[in-house]
Structure formats: C-alpha cells, structure tokens
Design a protein around this motif. Sequence first.
Motif, PDB file in Angstrom:
ATOM      1  N   THR A 154       0.851  -1.186   0.000  1.00 41.67           N
ATOM      2  CA  THR A 154       0.000   0.000   0.000  1.00 41.67           C
ATOM      3  C   THR A 154       0.893   1.244   0.000  1.00 41.67           C
ATOM      4  OG1 THR A 154      -1.959   1.034   0.990  1.00 41.67           O
ATOM      5  CG2 THR A 154      -0.275   0.250   2.522  1.00 41.67           C
ATOM      6  N   SER A 155       0.246   2.394  -0.102  1.00 45.94           N
ATOM      7  CA  SER A 155       0.984   3.662  -0.065  1.00 45.94           C
ATOM      8  C   SER A 155       0.293   4.579   0.943  1.00 45.94           C
ATOM      9  CB  SER A 155       0.971   4.317  -1.448  1.00 45.94           C
ATOM     10  OG  SER A 155      -0.345   4.740  -1.765  1.00 45.94           O
ATOM     11  N   LEU A 156       0.949   5.672   1.285  1.00 48.24           N
ATOM     12  CA  LEU A 156       0.335   6.636   2.209  1.00 48.24           C
ATOM     13  C   LEU A 156      -0.938   7.193   1.587  1.00 48.24           C
ATOM     14  CD1 LEU A 156       3.192   6.320   3.372  1.00 48.24           C
ATOM     15  CD2 LEU A 156       3.181   8.757   3.862  1.00 48.24           C
ATOM     16  N   ARG A 157      -0.888   7.408   0.284  1.00 50.60           N
ATOM     17  CA  ARG A 157      -2.058   7.961  -0.406  1.00 50.60           C
ATOM     18  C   ARG A 157      -3.242   6.989  -0.365  1.00 50.60           C
ATOM     19  NH1 ARG A 157      -2.172   9.912  -6.696  1.00 50.60           N
ATOM     20  NH2 ARG A 157      -4.409   9.802  -6.966  1.00 50.60           N
ATOM     21  N   LEU A 158      -2.967   5.707  -0.626  1.00 53.36           N
ATOM     22  CA  LEU A 158      -4.065   4.731  -0.612  1.00 53.36           C
ATOM     23  C   LEU A 158      -4.635   4.595   0.803  1.00 53.36           C
ATOM     24  CD1 LEU A 158      -2.561   2.001  -2.974  1.00 53.36           C
ATOM     25  CD2 LEU A 158      -4.603   3.397  -3.420  1.00 53.36           C
ATOM     26  N   ALA A 159      -3.748   4.624   1.810  1.00 54.42           N
ATOM     27  CA  ALA A 159      -4.219   4.407   3.184  1.00 54.42           C
ATOM     28  C   ALA A 159      -4.896   5.642   3.777  1.00 54.42           C
ATOM     29  CB  ALA A 159      -3.049   3.978   4.067  1.00 54.42           C
ATOM     30  N   SER A 160      -4.477   6.837   3.330  1.00 54.33           N
ATOM     31  CA  SER A 160      -5.020   8.058   3.957  1.00 54.33           C
ATOM     32  C   SER A 160      -6.103   8.713   3.106  1.00 54.33           C
ATOM     33  CB  SER A 160      -3.903   9.079   4.190  1.00 54.33           C
ATOM     34  OG  SER A 160      -3.444   9.596   2.952  1.00 54.33           O
ATOM     35  N   GLY A 161      -6.179   8.309   1.830  1.00 53.13           N
ATOM     36  CA  GLY A 161      -7.202   8.861   0.947  1.00 53.13           C
ATOM     37  C   GLY A 161      -6.815  10.186   0.315  1.00 53.13           C
ATOM     38  N   ARG A 162      -5.567  10.630   0.504  1.00 55.71           N
ATOM     39  CA  ARG A 162      -5.145  11.856  -0.189  1.00 55.71           C
ATOM     40  C   ARG A 162      -3.646  11.809  -0.459  1.00 55.71           C
ATOM     41  NH1 ARG A 162      -5.943  12.827   5.087  1.00 55.71           N
ATOM     42  NH2 ARG A 162      -4.202  13.846   6.131  1.00 55.71           N
ATOM     43  N   SER A 163      -3.221  12.608  -1.444  1.00 58.84           N
ATOM     44  CA  SER A 163      -1.796  12.561  -1.770  1.00 58.84           C
ATOM     45  C   SER A 163      -1.010  13.338  -0.718  1.00 58.84           C
ATOM     46  CB  SER A 163      -1.546  13.043  -3.202  1.00 58.84           C
ATOM     47  OG  SER A 163      -1.570  14.426  -3.231  1.00 58.84           O
ATOM     48  N   GLN A 164       0.240  12.975  -0.533  1.00 62.10           N
ATOM     49  CA  GLN A 164       1.058  13.486   0.573  1.00 62.10           C
ATOM     50  C   GLN A 164       2.318  14.148   0.037  1.00 62.10           C
ATOM     51  OE1 GLN A 164      -0.027  13.360   3.670  1.00 62.10           O
ATOM     52  NE2 GLN A 164      -1.772  12.005   3.332  1.00 62.10           N
ATOM     53  N   SER A 165       2.831  15.087   0.813  1.00 61.03           N
ATOM     54  CA  SER A 165       4.039  15.814   0.404  1.00 61.03           C
ATOM     55  C   SER A 165       5.278  14.961   0.676  1.00 61.03           C
ATOM     56  CB  SER A 165       4.123  17.124   1.186  1.00 61.03           C
ATOM     57  OG  SER A 165       5.467  17.548   1.301  1.00 61.03           O
ATOM     58  N   ARG A 166       6.012  14.639  -0.389  1.00 60.71           N
ATOM     59  CA  ARG A 166       7.253  13.873  -0.195  1.00 60.71           C
ATOM     60  C   ARG A 166       8.307  14.731   0.506  1.00 60.71           C
ATOM     61  NH1 ARG A 166       9.705  11.752  -5.241  1.00 60.71           N
ATOM     62  NH2 ARG A 166       8.987  13.714  -6.118  1.00 60.71           N
ATOM     63  N   GLU A 167       8.253  16.053   0.262  1.00 66.77           N
ATOM     64  CA  GLU A 167       9.226  16.946   0.887  1.00 66.77           C
ATOM     65  C   GLU A 167       9.031  16.954   2.411  1.00 66.77           C
ATOM     66  OE1 GLU A 167       7.433  17.619  -1.772  1.00 66.77           O
ATOM     67  OE2 GLU A 167       8.821  18.287  -3.332  1.00 66.77           O
ATOM     68  N   GLY A 168       7.745  17.116   2.827  1.00 62.26           N
ATOM     69  CA  GLY A 168       7.434  17.143   4.259  1.00 62.26           C
ATOM     70  C   GLY A 168       7.830  15.821   4.909  1.00 62.26           C
ATOM     71  N   LEU A 169       7.539  14.733   4.213  1.00 66.20           N
ATOM     72  CA  LEU A 169       7.851  13.407   4.759  1.00 66.20           C
ATOM     73  C   LEU A 169       9.365  13.229   4.902  1.00 66.20           C
ATOM     74  CD1 LEU A 169       6.877  10.542   5.564  1.00 66.20           C
ATOM     75  CD2 LEU A 169       7.017   9.924   3.139  1.00 66.20           C
ATOM     76  N   LEU A 170      10.129  13.648   3.881  1.00 66.81           N
ATOM     77  CA  LEU A 170      11.589  13.485   3.940  1.00 66.81           C
ATOM     78  C   LEU A 170      12.178  14.294   5.093  1.00 66.81           C
ATOM     79  CD1 LEU A 170      14.256  12.397   2.789  1.00 66.81           C
ATOM     80  CD2 LEU A 170      14.262  14.331   1.183  1.00 66.81           C
ATOM     81  N   ALA A 171      11.708  15.523   5.267  1.00 67.63           N
ATOM     82  CA  ALA A 171      12.237  16.366   6.354  1.00 67.63           C
ATOM     83  C   ALA A 171      11.962  15.711   7.712  1.00 67.63           C
ATOM     84  CB  ALA A 171      11.619  17.764   6.289  1.00 67.63           C
ATOM     85  N   ARG A 172      10.731  15.199   7.898  1.00 69.30           N
ATOM     86  CA  ARG A 172      10.392  14.560   9.182  1.00 69.30           C
ATOM     87  C   ARG A 172      11.168  13.261   9.367  1.00 69.30           C
ATOM     88  NH1 ARG A 172       6.026  16.168  12.406  1.00 69.30           N
ATOM     89  NH2 ARG A 172       4.685  17.713  11.407  1.00 69.30           N
ATOM     90  N   LEU A 173      11.362  12.538   8.265  1.00 67.65           N
ATOM     91  CA  LEU A 173      12.094  11.270   8.339  1.00 67.65           C
ATOM     92  C   LEU A 173      13.527  11.509   8.820  1.00 67.65           C
ATOM     93  CD1 LEU A 173      12.322   8.199   7.654  1.00 67.65           C
ATOM     94  CD2 LEU A 173      13.020   8.888   5.354  1.00 67.65           C
ATOM     95  N   LEU A 174      14.194  12.505   8.241  1.00 68.29           N
ATOM     96  CA  LEU A 174      15.594  12.755   8.602  1.00 68.29           C
ATOM     97  C   LEU A 174      15.707  13.206  10.063  1.00 68.29           C
ATOM     98  CD1 LEU A 174      16.840  14.419   5.301  1.00 68.29           C
ATOM     99  CD2 LEU A 174      17.159  12.047   6.061  1.00 68.29           C
TER     100      LEU A 174
END
Length: 250
Positions: A154-174
């Motif tokens: 699955t993907s974040l989009r499929l599980a949450s029902g909306r597309s997600q910012s890869r930039e925001g995710l990368l910053a939080r991940l690091l």
Amino acid sequence: MLDLAPVRAQQPGRRIVWLESTGSTMAEALKLLREGCASGTVVGAEEQTAGKGRLGRNWHSQRGAGLYASLVLRTSLEGKDLPALTMALGLAAAESITATAGVRCDLRWPNDVLLQGRKCAGILTELHGKDVVAGIGINVNQSSFPAELAPAATSLRLASGRSQSREGLLARLLEAVDAYLELLTTHGPMPILALFSQASSYVHGRRVVVDQEGEALSGTTDGLDACGFLRLRLDDGSRRLILAGGVRPA
Ligand code: BTN
C-alpha cells in the motif's frame, strides 16, 4: 522532481544528493561513502531501475511516487548492533509516516512498516567495515501497484485517501532518524528494542510463518533477545531464534 529547498532549510549542514534516475541509491551512497563523505549524507532518487529489497528481492520504485533514499552512517556501532539500528530506522520511518499522513503504522519484524496490514515502507541496512549504508523506501503517492505486489502493498495515499508531500515526509524522516540514532548511540539497543516491541504487533504472541532457507517455520512469536533477534516458539514446543528471514502472518 522533489523540491529539496524546504528539506535543506530544515536540515542545514546535511549533504543531500537527489538524482533523476539511478539503478539503486544503495550503490550511489556506497560510492559517496568510499569517497569519504560525512556521516548523515543522503542520496535519493526520483526513480530506481534496480531498487534492492531484503533477501534479494526487488524494490518497486515508480518514478516520482515514493521516497527512495540511502543514508551513509559512520557510527561506532558494531555488527551485533545492526538489528537494533534497522529497528531504529523502522521506528523513524513509522513516526514520520504517522506525523505526515495521520495514519497509524504497525512494524513487522525486522523492518517492514505496515498500514492496514499492508507494507508501505522497508529498510535495508548494509554494513561496510564500520560504516553503514541504510536504505529507506516509502510508498507515498502510488495509486496502484503491479499485480504481483498489489495484495501485500500500500501507499500513504491509498491508506489516507489523499496525496502526501514527499518533501514534508523526507524532512520529518531525517529528523526522526537523527533522534532514534542518538538514542541508540547514547543508551545502547535496549530502549530501541523496547520501543519496537511496543509499536509492533509481531513481537509478542503473534502466530506467524517464518521462511528460512527453504523451510517454513510455523509458530508463535515470543519477544526479542538482547540483540533484537526474534524468539519463536514452534508448534512442536521447541524454540528457535530467528536471525533473518521473511515473517508473515500464519
Ligand atoms: C525491504 O523491505 O525489502 C527493504 C526495501 C528497501 C528499499 C530502499 S529504496 C532506497 C534504497 N535503495 C534501494 O535499492 N533499496 C533501498
């Protein structure tokens, strides 16, 4: 192409290399490691043509849809700490996914991140001497998967029902990777193993099948040992310590 400006603004001082396309970011990061890059250096790509998963599998890396990145980590950790390091990265991935998409993750030992029982992210750690190349793959905005992966992915989009910012995710991940690695290097593996055990429905009392070198072991999980290996109680009453291998629900 992912916009690195906001990520760099939140991560000043970190070297981030982002490529349009590559075979695998693992090989790119290893190249930088051998050239002497600093610890924490990140190499990501919009697309991987030969993305690597655990156990010799491929990592499906659709262009622009996911986060595919490898980090160079120069740590004082030893080989025996590798399971805990992998779990620390799994915890960081899960935390960043929840913070970004507002969805609750499960962790499947040793390093799969699951949403609604399906895999949305995986971690691949490779030891090179005393250094580590750690790959993180997160399915972010895929709206479908190839037929052979579809039942389990699955993907974040499929599980949450909306597309997600890869930039925001990368910053939080690091940010989360830094925090969990700090915990590991300061306090050793125990707090990471405890956090992983709390966050994962697979560590205690879960009926599983473990694929091990051509053998499928059926049993019930019974916690982690001090290094982070998985204890399994087999159906015949005997016990096995699982060092590696694919774990799936029975
Ligand atoms: C797994 O769950 O099997 C591990 C998947 C790891 C995938 C990431 S994507 C970025 C990095 N580059 C690769 O080729 N693999 C890792």
